[in-house]
Design a protein around this motif. Structure first.
Motif, mmCIF file in Angstrom:
data_model
loop_
_atom_site.group_PDB
_atom_site.id
_atom_site.type_symbol
_atom_site.label_atom_id
_atom_site.label_comp_id
_atom_site.label_asym_id
_atom_site.label_seq_id
_atom_site.Cartn_x
_atom_site.Cartn_y
_atom_site.Cartn_z
ATOM 1 N N GLY A 29 -8.786 0.771 6.750
ATOM 2 C CA GLY A 29 -8.836 -0.432 7.347
ATOM 3 C C GLY A 29 -9.732 -0.721 8.056
ATOM 4 N N ARG A 30 -10.730 0.040 8.334
ATOM 5 C CA ARG A 30 -12.069 -0.209 9.318
ATOM 6 C C ARG A 30 -13.241 -0.244 8.592
ATOM 7 N NH1 ARG A 30 -10.966 3.924 14.390
ATOM 8 N NH2 ARG A 30 -8.836 3.380 14.816
ATOM 9 N N PHE A 31 -13.431 0.618 7.513
ATOM 10 C CA PHE A 31 -14.600 0.685 6.753
ATOM 11 C C PHE A 31 -14.282 0.431 5.144
ATOM 12 C CE2 PHE A 31 -15.010 3.551 10.502
ATOM 13 C CZ PHE A 31 -15.906 2.653 10.928
ATOM 14 N N LYS A 32 -15.387 -0.141 4.399
ATOM 15 C CA LYS A 32 -15.314 -0.394 2.966
ATOM 16 C C LYS A 32 -16.068 0.489 2.058
ATOM 17 C CE LYS A 32 -14.360 -5.177 3.924
ATOM 18 N NZ LYS A 32 -15.075 -6.648 3.431
ATOM 19 N N GLY A 41 -26.009 22.806 -1.378
ATOM 20 C CA GLY A 41 -25.456 23.791 -1.258
ATOM 21 C C GLY A 41 -23.892 23.638 -0.738
ATOM 22 N N VAL A 42 -23.843 22.475 0.069
ATOM 23 C CA VAL A 42 -22.518 22.042 0.392
ATOM 24 C C VAL A 42 -21.822 21.401 -0.740
ATOM 25 C CG1 VAL A 42 -21.019 20.494 1.854
ATOM 26 C CG2 VAL A 42 -22.991 21.796 2.958
ATOM 27 N N GLU A 43 -22.496 20.735 -1.474
ATOM 28 C CA GLU A 43 -21.422 20.073 -2.640
ATOM 29 C C GLU A 43 -21.383 21.033 -3.758
ATOM 30 O OE1 GLU A 43 -22.859 16.129 -5.278
ATOM 31 O OE2 GLU A 43 -24.499 17.728 -5.196
ATOM 32 N N GLN A 44 -22.149 22.126 -4.004
ATOM 33 C CA GLN A 44 -21.924 23.197 -5.041
ATOM 34 C C GLN A 44 -20.775 23.904 -4.765
ATOM 35 O OE1 GLN A 44 -25.701 24.868 -5.651
ATOM 36 N NE2 GLN A 44 -26.414 23.243 -6.857
ATOM 37 N N ALA A 45 -20.753 24.130 -3.144
ATOM 38 C CA ALA A 45 -19.481 25.140 -2.708
ATOM 39 C C ALA A 45 -18.123 24.232 -2.626
ATOM 40 C CB ALA A 45 -19.795 25.419 -1.246
ATOM 41 N N GLY A 46 -17.990 23.011 -3.182
ATOM 42 C CA GLY A 46 -16.946 22.528 -3.200
ATOM 43 C C GLY A 46 -16.404 21.920 -2.051
ATOM 44 N N LEU A 47 -17.206 21.691 -1.040
ATOM 45 C CA LEU A 47 -16.698 21.418 0.421
ATOM 46 C C LEU A 47 -16.708 19.981 0.654
ATOM 47 C CD1 LEU A 47 -18.798 23.642 2.797
ATOM 48 C CD2 LEU A 47 -16.372 24.007 1.648
ATOM 49 N N LEU A 48 -17.103 18.986 -0.326
ATOM 50 C CA LEU A 48 -17.010 17.692 -0.462
ATOM 51 C C LEU A 48 -15.707 17.021 -1.030
ATOM 52 C CD1 LEU A 48 -20.728 16.669 -1.227
ATOM 53 C CD2 LEU A 48 -19.840 17.110 0.997
ATOM 54 N N LYS A 49 -15.130 17.984 -1.765
ATOM 55 C CA LYS A 49 -13.643 17.390 -2.523
ATOM 56 C C LYS A 49 -12.843 16.763 -1.834
ATOM 57 C CE LYS A 49 -14.390 20.741 -6.508
ATOM 58 N NZ LYS A 49 -13.675 21.775 -6.925
ATOM 59 N N ALA A 50 -12.501 17.549 -0.570
ATOM 60 C CA ALA A 50 -11.368 17.007 0.450
ATOM 61 C C ALA A 50 -12.009 15.774 1.027
ATOM 62 C CB ALA A 50 -10.775 18.177 1.531
ATOM 63 N N PRO A 51 -13.036 15.647 1.743
ATOM 64 C CA PRO A 51 -13.177 14.461 2.369
ATOM 65 C C PRO A 51 -13.543 13.500 1.583
ATOM 66 C CG PRO A 51 -14.848 16.405 3.146
ATOM 67 C CD PRO A 51 -14.092 16.786 2.087
ATOM 68 N N ILE A 52 -14.092 13.540 0.362
ATOM 69 C CA ILE A 52 -14.194 12.357 -0.534
ATOM 70 C C ILE A 52 -12.848 11.941 -1.021
ATOM 71 C CG2 ILE A 52 -14.605 11.681 -2.797
ATOM 72 C CD1 ILE A 52 -17.233 13.336 -2.510
ATOM 73 N N LYS A 53 -11.826 12.855 -1.388
ATOM 74 C CA LYS A 53 -10.454 12.449 -1.700
ATOM 75 C C LYS A 53 -10.020 11.531 -0.463
ATOM 76 C CE LYS A 53 -5.928 14.347 -2.967
ATOM 77 N NZ LYS A 53 -5.133 14.112 -1.863
ATOM 78 N N LEU A 54 -10.049 12.010 0.871
ATOM 79 C CA LEU A 54 -9.428 11.524 1.944
ATOM 80 C C LEU A 54 -10.083 9.997 1.985
ATOM 81 C CD1 LEU A 54 -9.174 14.606 4.269
ATOM 82 C CD2 LEU A 54 -7.244 13.273 3.479
ATOM 83 N N LEU A 55 -11.245 9.772 1.942
ATOM 84 C CA LEU A 55 -11.781 8.462 1.920
ATOM 85 C C LEU A 55 -11.381 7.581 0.974
ATOM 86 C CD1 LEU A 55 -15.725 9.872 2.776
ATOM 87 C CD2 LEU A 55 -14.123 8.183 4.442
ATOM 88 N N HIS A 56 -11.315 8.272 -0.248
ATOM 89 C CA HIS A 56 -10.884 7.180 -1.337
ATOM 90 C C HIS A 56 -9.344 6.892 -1.188
ATOM 91 C CE1 HIS A 56 -14.075 8.675 -4.466
ATOM 92 N NE2 HIS A 56 -14.396 7.872 -3.708
ATOM 93 N N GLU A 57 -8.471 7.716 -0.478
ATOM 94 C CA GLU A 57 -7.102 7.539 -0.352
ATOM 95 C C GLU A 57 -7.046 6.328 1.056
ATOM 96 O OE1 GLU A 57 -5.018 11.810 -1.324
ATOM 97 O OE2 GLU A 57 -5.492 11.190 0.879
ATOM 98 N N ALA A 58 -7.993 6.243 1.634
ATOM 99 C CA ALA A 58 -8.441 5.439 2.775
ATOM 100 C C ALA A 58 -8.808 4.093 2.331
ATOM 101 C CB ALA A 58 -9.007 5.840 4.136
ATOM 102 N N VAL A 60 -11.936 3.453 0.956
ATOM 103 C CA VAL A 60 -13.229 3.548 1.150
ATOM 104 C C VAL A 60 -14.144 4.026 0.197
ATOM 105 C CG1 VAL A 60 -15.085 4.421 2.972
ATOM 106 C CG2 VAL A 60 -12.747 3.930 3.649
ATOM 107 N N GLU A 61 -15.166 3.096 -0.483
ATOM 108 C CA GLU A 61 -15.859 3.684 -1.347
ATOM 109 C C GLU A 61 -16.763 4.758 -0.979
ATOM 110 O OE1 GLU A 61 -19.453 1.617 -4.213
ATOM 111 O OE2 GLU A 61 -18.064 0.328 -3.024
#
Length: 388
Positions: A29-32, A41-58, A60-61
């Motif tokens: 409700g605060r950001f679009k 390295g972070v991307e290939q380690a799969g560490l972005l999956k959770a943050p991206i999922k949570l942003l989408h659930e909120a 936030v594109e």
């Protein structure tokens, strides 16, 4: 110890089990649209999956910016920022190590296009924050999530330079130890020793004060007690979480105090030879602190009591004995973590000595924090000590 001092901290810090879930509370409700700064390295380690999922659930594109080099120079940082500005995001999220967070902070104060990174090198105060920043560190070392600093290399100077601006202090920080579970030992070790350097340097700095000492001393206690397990045991989540907390505390100490000759002399090693920041600090930490010992006996003794406990046995020791024990423990940790100890392993020999000395001695902002004055001849001896 300085007579006047201040402490600037991030807006809100979330830590503990499943702290990452706070992304929804921060953003919904605060950001679009979020620009997610990270690296391959972070991307290939799969560490972005959770943050991206949570942003989408909120709702936030999210646009991922993962093309940052490991330790970018000022022009590479500017290139990343130019790409970010075309996205039209209203939130910056940084998930990664120090370089990722440093560039994200620079983006937050250059988002309107009125100032460039090179202009900030000349006058850091020109930047003004126009987009809030959420920091999610994936290493336990740099403490960038707790500072108003950004470090970039300047190619023509073959040196790393710090840009300091209060506007770069993050708005939100999430410290979640689960993100460190699969961190390679090599990275965990070098970033962990970077945090150790931050704590020890800030505690012994000419700018040390009650605020910085509170954070630096607790950071040192946590680092000395957890770094080996955090680096060597993949499932040691408690030790990793403690290191993440320690890195944040050490970053807070930087914001109130400041690093000293270890960082000053390491900047040319990163700027010209691209030695990872934590590794160059690890190589210089013991030589510089042994050099500083005569001017820092009291501080070393206090740190020894903090990391070893204040039992009756300690009370029978002199400050010099405590200082020697502290330095010996630091040496033990660095050796056990198998961090490179010599410039020769990077192909750097005595032919580079004078250039390194001149470049290191130019970092007056940090050398002035060192309790014991360092001359050109002192710097020469310190560099020679790590060449073989």
């Amino acid at each position: 110890m300085t007579d006047q001092y201040s402490l600037t901290m991030p807006g809100t810090v979330y830590s503990g089990r499943e702290a990452l879930d706070k992304i929804r509370e921060i953003t919904e409700g605060r950001f679009k649209k979020a620009a997610l700064f990270t690296d391959k390295g972070v991307e290939q380690a799969g560490l972005l999956k959770a943050p991206i999922k949570l942003l989408h659930e909120a709702g936030v594109e999210t646009v991922v910016l993962a093309d940052l080099p490991a330790e970018p120079d000022c022009d590479e940082a500017q290139q990343a920022i130019d790409g970010f500005r075309r996205i039209g995001a209203d939130l910056i999220v940084a998930a990664g190590g120090g370089s990722v967070m440093d560039v994200a902070k620079l983006a937050s104060i250059t988002a309107d296009g009125s100032v460039t990174v090179r202009q900030l090198l000349e006058n850091p105060g020109l930047g003004r924050k126009s987009i809030p920043v959420l920091m999610i560190p994936t290493t336990a070392g740099t403490g960038s999530e707790a500072t108003m600093n950004s470090i970039v290399a300047v190619p023509e100077q073959q040196l790393k330079v710090g840009i300091v601006n209060r506007e770069m202090m993050p708005d939100y920080v999430i410290l979640d130890g689960s993100l460190l579970t699969n961190l390679p030992k090599k990275i965990a070790a070098s970033t962990g020793i970077d945090a150790m350097a931050h704590a020890v340097e800030c505690f012994t700095s000419n700018k040390a004060n009650p605020f910085s000492n509170l954070f630096a001393k607790e950071a040192a206690r946590l680092i000395f007690g957890n770094i080996e397990a955090a680096c060597e045991e993949p499932e040691a989540e408690e030790a990793k979480t403690n290191m993440l907390t320690a890195a944040f505390y050490a970053g807070a100490a930087i914001s109130s105090s400041g690093t000293t000759a270890v960082h000053a002399l390491s900047y040319p090693l990163g700027g010209k030879y691209h030695i990872p920041h934590g590794v160059s600090n690890a190589m210089l930490l013991l030589p510089v602190m042994r050099f500083n010992k005569s001017a820092c006996l009291k501080e070393f003794a206090e740190l020894f009591d903090a990391v070893e406990g204040n039992g009756g046995r300690n009370q029978q020791m002199t400050d010099e004995e405590k200082a020697d024990r502290l330095l010996a423990r630091m040496e033990e940790i660095i050796r056990r973590l198998d961090i490179p100890s010599s410039l020769s392993s990077f192909g750097i020999g005595t032919e580079a000595l004078e250039e390194l000395v001149n470049a290191g001695m130019d970092v007056k902002r940090l050398l002035n924090n060192n309790k014991k004055e360092i001359t050109h001849e002192d710097a020469r001896r310190l560099y020679l000590e790590i060449m073989n």
